[in-house]
Design a protein around this motif. Structure first.
Motif, short mmCIF file in Angstrom:
data_model
loop_
_atom_site.label_atom_id
_atom_site.label_comp_id
_atom_site.label_asym_id
_atom_site.label_seq_id
_atom_site.Cartn_x
_atom_site.Cartn_y
_atom_site.Cartn_z
N GLY A 1 73.50 -13.23 24.24
CA GLY A 1 72.45 -13.31 23.22
C GLY A 1 72.24 -14.90 22.60
O GLY A 1 71.92 -15.06 21.51
N VAL A 2 72.65 -16.02 23.31
CA VAL A 2 72.51 -17.35 23.07
C VAL A 2 71.07 -17.72 22.78
O VAL A 2 70.52 -17.76 23.99
N LYS A 3 70.73 -18.32 21.65
CA LYS A 3 69.41 -18.93 21.60
C LYS A 3 69.32 -20.14 22.04
O LYS A 3 69.94 -20.88 22.16
N ALA A 4 68.06 -20.58 22.52
CA ALA A 4 67.74 -21.83 23.21
C ALA A 4 67.00 -22.83 21.95
O ALA A 4 66.22 -22.38 21.31
N THR A 5 67.48 -24.14 22.24
CA THR A 5 66.76 -25.04 21.72
C THR A 5 65.34 -25.56 22.47
O THR A 5 65.23 -24.89 23.57
N ALA B 1 66.36 -24.63 28.76
CA ALA B 1 65.64 -23.77 29.37
C ALA B 1 65.69 -22.40 28.88
O ALA B 1 66.78 -22.06 28.21
N GLY B 2 64.67 -21.79 28.40
CA GLY B 2 64.99 -20.50 27.77
C GLY B 2 63.63 -19.50 28.02
O GLY B 2 62.63 -19.80 28.51
N GLN B 3 63.79 -18.32 27.37
CA GLN B 3 62.64 -17.34 27.34
C GLN B 3 62.52 -16.74 26.14
O GLN B 3 63.50 -16.41 25.52
N GLU B 4 61.10 -16.47 25.66
CA GLU B 4 61.11 -15.72 24.47
C GLU B 4 61.11 -14.05 24.78
O GLU B 4 60.54 -13.59 25.80
N GLY C 1 69.76 -6.81 4.54
CA GLY C 1 69.93 -5.47 4.63
C GLY C 1 69.29 -4.34 5.41
O GLY C 1 69.40 -3.15 5.32
N LYS C 2 68.22 -4.91 6.40
CA LYS C 2 67.58 -4.20 7.23
C LYS C 2 67.62 -4.84 8.59
O LYS C 2 67.67 -5.57 8.69
N TRP C 3 67.60 -3.60 9.39
CA TRP C 3 67.30 -4.28 10.93
C TRP C 3 65.81 -4.49 11.31
O TRP C 3 65.12 -3.71 10.71
N LYS C 4 65.41 -5.74 11.78
CA LYS C 4 64.10 -5.93 12.03
C LYS C 4 63.84 -6.39 13.64
O LYS C 4 64.98 -6.97 13.96
N VAL C 5 62.73 -5.92 14.01
CA VAL C 5 62.66 -6.58 15.31
C VAL C 5 62.05 -8.16 15.30
O VAL C 5 60.86 -8.02 14.59
N VAL C 6 62.67 -9.13 15.90
CA VAL C 6 62.01 -10.24 15.80
C VAL C 6 61.82 -11.00 17.11
O VAL C 6 62.41 -10.26 18.10
N THR C 7 61.06 -11.80 17.26
CA THR C 7 60.78 -12.81 18.76
C THR C 7 61.82 -13.96 18.41
O THR C 7 61.32 -14.75 17.58
N PHE D 1 65.47 -17.48 23.93
CA PHE D 1 66.82 -17.26 24.44
C PHE D 1 67.24 -18.41 25.59
O PHE D 1 66.36 -18.36 26.20
N ARG D 2 68.42 -18.65 25.67
CA ARG D 2 68.73 -19.57 26.80
C ARG D 2 68.62 -18.76 28.22
O ARG D 2 68.79 -17.50 28.35
N SER D 3 68.17 -19.46 29.38
CA SER D 3 68.46 -18.82 30.67
C SER D 3 69.39 -19.51 31.50
O SER D 3 69.43 -20.87 31.24
N TYR D 4 70.09 -19.14 32.31
CA TYR D 4 71.07 -19.88 32.95
C TYR D 4 71.01 -19.20 34.46
O TYR D 4 70.49 -18.21 34.85
N SER D 5 71.60 -20.11 35.34
CA SER D 5 71.60 -19.89 36.84
C SER D 5 72.62 -18.73 37.15
O SER D 5 72.30 -18.05 38.32
#
Length: 223
Positions: free
Chosen positions: A120-124, A128-131, A140-146, A149-153
């Motif tokens: 779950g490593v996020k990309a700068t 290379a990454g994907q939304e 204090g709450k679970w939220k769905v966010v966009t 994230f990094r993509s790897y070979s």
């Protein structure tokens, strides 16, 4: 009831005896015949039900065995390189494997299956990454966010990047995960991951510990 033990042959003999004793009373013979038919039907239904239960149990056992085999294969896929990363970066293999299991759901998440991002490593912006959407614990709450994230070979590239993150820290704090690297056991390392801010989940450390202990991942920590 005694008649439940009857089979068709025994029922026929009983009818014959009753006929001889009762002078072949049609009504009586008819009743006995109905009882025998019902008995045979009940025995048949019970047998089919028991067979069905057995088949279902066997199918469930086969499914559990297949799932366990896949989990063992996933661990075996990661373990050798996790040990190499311990030598190179100091990350306990049990932590590397447990995090990969937890973050990627045994390599089955879209992020892991499509882009080899096991942690779950996020990309700068420069990486290379994907939304993708994810759940984060905010205020204090679970939220769905966009997030991006990094993509790897491949999986090993993801594992190496994860080890480097823990060993070298972030751009704003190079010692952010220093306590994780310094830990000599998985419980201390798991607690350090949470206190260092690796994940927003308040139960993250305990989940890591549970995965390690359930699958004996600390065996890979030994030299």
């Amino acid at each position: 009831m005694v008649f439940l033990m009857l089979n068709t042959a025994e029922g026929a003999k009983l009818v014959a005896r009753r006929r001889s004793r009762r002078g072949r009373n049609p009504a009586y013979v008819g009743i006995v015949a109905v009882v025998i038919a019902l008995t045979v039907g009940v025995v048949t239904v019970v047998g089919q039900y028991e067979h069905g239960v057995q088949v279902a149990d066997e199918a469930a056992a086969s499914s559990r065995a297949a799932t366990l085999a896949k989990k063992k294969a996933f661990i075996a896929h990661l373990a050798p390189y996790a040990r190499t990363l311990k030598v190179n970066y100091g990350v306990l293999p049990s932590i590397t494997i447990a995090q990969a299991i937890l973050e990627s759901n045994w390599g089955t998440s879209d992020l892991a299956a499509k882009y080899h991002n096991l942690f779950g490593v996020k990309a700068t912006k420069a990486q290379a990454g994907q939304e993708m959407t994810t759940q984060e614990y905010v205020n204090g709450k679970w939220k769905v966010v966009t997030a991006r994230f990094r993509s790897y070979s491949d999986d090993y590239a993801s594992m190496r990047d994860h080890a480097q993150l823990l060993a070298h820290g972030t751009t704003w704090n190079q010692r952010q995960y220093a306590q994780v690297i310094a830990a000599r056991d998985y419980k201390t390392a798991a607690s350090a991951l949470q206190s260092s801010g690796y994940a927003t989940d308040p139960g993250y450390a305990q989940k890591i510990i549970q995965v390690v202990e359930k699958y004996d991942l600390d065996n890979y920590d030994a030299n």
